[in-house]
Scaffold this active site. Structure first.
Site, short mmCIF file in Angstrom:
data_model
loop_
_atom_site.label_atom_id
_atom_site.label_comp_id
_atom_site.label_asym_id
_atom_site.label_seq_id
_atom_site.Cartn_x
_atom_site.Cartn_y
_atom_site.Cartn_z
N ASP A 179 -0.27 -4.48 1.46
CA ASP A 179 -0.52 -5.27 0.25
C ASP A 179 -1.04 -6.67 0.54
O ASP A 179 -1.55 -7.33 -0.35
CB ASP A 179 0.72 -5.31 -0.67
N ARG A 180 -0.94 -7.12 1.79
CA ARG A 180 -1.45 -8.47 2.11
C ARG A 180 -2.85 -8.38 2.71
O ARG A 180 -3.25 -7.34 3.21
CB ARG A 180 -0.54 -9.16 3.11
N SER B 32 7.53 -4.69 4.55
CA SER B 32 6.27 -5.42 4.49
C SER B 32 5.78 -5.88 5.86
O SER B 32 5.53 -5.07 6.72
CB SER B 32 6.44 -6.59 3.52
N HIS B 33 5.72 -7.18 6.06
CA HIS B 33 5.13 -7.76 7.27
C HIS B 33 6.16 -7.97 8.37
O HIS B 33 5.82 -8.47 9.43
CB HIS B 33 4.50 -9.09 6.89
N ASP C 42 2.70 -2.79 4.99
CA ASP C 42 2.60 -1.85 3.87
C ASP C 42 1.29 -1.98 3.09
O ASP C 42 1.14 -1.37 2.03
CB ASP C 42 3.79 -2.03 2.92
N ASP D 210 -1.18 -6.08 6.20
CA ASP D 210 0.17 -6.10 6.78
C ASP D 210 0.79 -4.70 6.85
O ASP D 210 0.11 -3.70 6.60
CB ASP D 210 1.08 -7.04 5.98
N LYS E 261 0.11 -6.46 -5.16
CA LYS E 261 -1.03 -7.05 -4.49
C LYS E 261 -1.67 -5.98 -3.61
O LYS E 261 -1.04 -4.96 -3.33
CB LYS E 261 -0.62 -8.28 -3.68
C1 G1P Z 1 7.38 -13.86 0.77
C2 G1P Z 1 6.21 -14.61 0.21
C3 G1P Z 1 5.96 -14.20 -1.22
C4 G1P Z 1 5.78 -12.69 -1.30
C5 G1P Z 1 6.95 -11.99 -0.63
C6 G1P Z 1 6.75 -10.49 -0.56
O1 G1P Z 1 8.54 -14.16 0.02
O2 G1P Z 1 6.41 -16.02 0.28
O3 G1P Z 1 4.84 -14.87 -1.72
O4 G1P Z 1 5.67 -12.27 -2.61
O5 G1P Z 1 7.13 -12.48 0.69
O6 G1P Z 1 5.62 -10.15 0.20
P1 G1P Z 1 9.64 -15.24 0.48
O7 G1P Z 1 10.09 -14.86 1.85
O8 G1P Z 1 8.92 -16.57 0.53
O9 G1P Z 1 10.68 -15.18 -0.58
ZN ZN Z 2 3.52 -6.38 2.38
#
Ligand code: G1P
Ligand code: ZN
Length: 545
Positions: A283-284, A113-114, A281, A279, A378
């Site tokens: 989705d954000r 992801s990010h 991938d 981000d 998302k």
């Molecule tokens: C974090 C975000 C959560 C999101 C997840 C995946 O998770 O807070 O809302 O769904 O990344 O993108 P966390 O690190 O808080 O468990």
């Molecule tokens: Zn992501």
């Protein structure tokens, strides 16, 4: 093609977190580590046998190698067909869509992801099930169980294939089709939104935009959708070439990491009127106007209030859901619309049942995520198009739309403070003690604030009645302010304590305060109640969003 059975030893640390298995690249590069986890997935996902698999990811370092491994293991484990994104690229929302569109039996997404990428960055493997959404905990728990005792995996001796153009290759009985990463997804967006109306915003010169793809997966999607199909201005997509290390950046669309975008939006008279980022991938999303930031929790509320203005949501939202730490801005909208608002644990997987059961149309999280029943993830670009469509219909700026919303529904000042890389034992003890004290906290006063309610959030899924406990400590005050404490489930180093703070103000004369100032008494209370300094040795959070 011959199938080989390779002897291996089990690893003990392959427990998927909030979003699949995430580790540093060198961990995945250990001999057999990736193969073991993939074998565990194939063993649990029985329907992949003779089934269709979607495969792709955000293009981060180690993706291509992993795709080659997965293809050979898929063939050895009886998969019938794999659709893999060109150059290994598929955004998370695109995977979700492809699973649904082609009725696949599952998808594997290679992403963290990010989180930053590169040889010493993060990597991740996530499995999505046939509804297009992340595998539920029962599935990931089963994968973890298998991984703990795995002694062999199956793989073929096929050659690596080239992924740089659409083509079809045969691995014995299994067909591999390399597909265009973008077009199915772009077509879906065109069905949901009024592309003609959005296009006329750009061609008439009424709006210019800047989308920051952060050298991650959305670059090709953004170019096709914003530049080509919507004729947006030159410069509408920046950092649009995906790179294995995201250009050395942190592909997280927030004010701290999307600095280039923020600078462009604040650059004076010729600045674009609309800014957005996504981000790693895809989705954000982050939405901004000139000198104006839209809080993601507000974004969900605004989308819900205005859904009926968008072609794909003409009937409005039938219900809505937000994760626990997301501000309660959308709750106010749901109340006014007379629709149900569900509060779920953190993580997109909890929205799946609600969407499948048609209890909700829209859902979102404070962590720059929003989406709808169009897929089961998302969706960053979707959110950007939602806002562009709203701007086109309302003929208002991002700021005007948001301020009007606050006037109607009140404003939820909101912030998240992250304390990263703290000692895991200290972090767990902090939360355990808050949990223990939760009953004592109710009734206590801190300055002007009195605690009216405190618990450790537990969720009973209304569809399958599964119970998920210990999801975060909620402290609610008599003026409806709220603090939530929880530990991150996606980090790869130490623990991350997240503190979410919110305050609700209806008076429009007080809608212009600085967020951190408006929340400062509550920020102090949060530090006191959790004894963050003494327990974690930190004066200030590492990241404030
Ligand atoms: C974090 C975000 C959560 C999101 C997840 C995946 O998770 O807070 O809302 O769904 O990344 O993108 P966390 O690190 O808080 O468990
Ligand atoms: Zn992501």
């Amino acid at each position: 093609m011959t199938i080989q059975t390779v002897q291996t030893r089990p690893f003990t640390d392959q427990k998927p977190g909030t979003s699949g298995l995430r580790k540093k690249v060198p961990v995945f590069q250990q001999a057999n580590y990736t193969e073991n986890f993939i074998q565990s997935i194939f063993q649990v996902a029985g329907s992949l046998n003779n089934g269709l698999l979607i495969l792709g990811g955000d293009g981060r370092y180690f993706s291509i190698e992993t795709i080659q491994i997965i293809l050979k293991m898929a063939a050895a484990n009886g998969v019938n067909k794999v659709l893999v994104g060109q150059n290994g690229l598929l955004s998370t929302p695109a995977v979700s869509h492809l699973i649904r569109k082609y009725k696949a039996d599952g998808g594997i997404i290679l992403s963290a992801s990010h989180n930053p990428g590169g040889p010493n960055g993060d990597f991740g493997i996530k499995f999505n099930i046939s509804n297009g959404g992340p595998a539920p905990t029962s599935f990931t728990d089963a994968v973890f169980e298998v991984s703990k005792s795995l002694t062999e995996y199956r793989i073929t001796d096929d050659q690596n294939i080239t992924l740089d153009k659409p083509c079809t290759v045969q691995f014995g009985d299994m067909t591999v089709e390399v597909i265009d990463s973008v077009c199915d997804y772009a077509d879906l967006m065109q069905e949901l939104f009024d592309f003609d109306k959005i296009k006329s915003l750009f061609t008439s010169g009424r709006l210019t935009m800047c989308f920051d793809a952060m050298h991650a997966v959305t670059g090709p999607y953004a170019k096709e959708i914003f530049s080509r199909r919507l004729s947006a201005n030159v410069g509408s997509v920046i950092n649009g070439e995906p790179k294995t290390d995201f250009g050395g950046g942190h592909p997280d669309p927030n004010l701290a990491h999307a600095k280039e975008l923020v600078t462009i939006l604040n650059s004076g008279a010729n600045a674009p009127g609309f800014g957005a980022a996504s981000d790693g991938d895809g989705d954000r999303n982050m939405i901004i106007g000139q000198h104006f930031f839209v809080n993601p929790s507000d974004s969900l509320a605004i989308m819900t209030a205005n859904a009926h203005l968008i072609p794909g949501y003409k009937l409005g939202a039938c219900g809505v859901a937000r994760s626990l730490p997301t501000s309660r801005a959308v709750d106010k909208v749901a109340e006014t619309l007379g629709i149900e608002c569900y509060e779920t644990p953190t993580g997109w997987k909890y929205f799946g049942n609600l969407l499948d059961d048609k209890r909700i149309t829209l859902c979102g999280e404070e962590s720059f995520g929003s989406g709808s029943d169009h897929i089961r993830e998302k969706d960053g670009i979707w959110a950007v198009l939602f806002w562009l469509n709203l701007i086109a219909v309302k003929q208002q700026s991002v700021e005007q739309i948001t301020r009007e919303h606050w006037r109607q529904f009140g404003r939820h000042y909101y912030t998240r403070h992250d304390y990263e890389g703290i000692d895991t034992d200290a972090a767990e003890a902090l939360v355990a003690d808050l949990r223990k004290n939760s009953t004592n906290l109710a009734g206590q006063s801190f300055g002007e604030y009195k605690v009216t309610f405190c618990d450790d959030f537990s969720y009973t899924d209304p569809v399958d009645h599964s119970v998920t406990e210990q999801q975060g400590i909620r402290v609610i005050f008599d003026d409806d302010s709220r603090i939530v404490f929880r530990l991150s489930g996606t980090g790869t180093e130490g623990a991350t304590l997240r503190v979410y703070i919110e305050r609700y103000i209806t008076n429009p004369e007080q809608h212009d305060l600085d967020t951190q100032q408006a929340l400062s008494p509550l920020i102090e209370i949060a530090r006191d109640v959790a004894q963050i300094k003494t327990r974690c040795g930190r004066d200030d959070p590492d990241v404030i969003t």
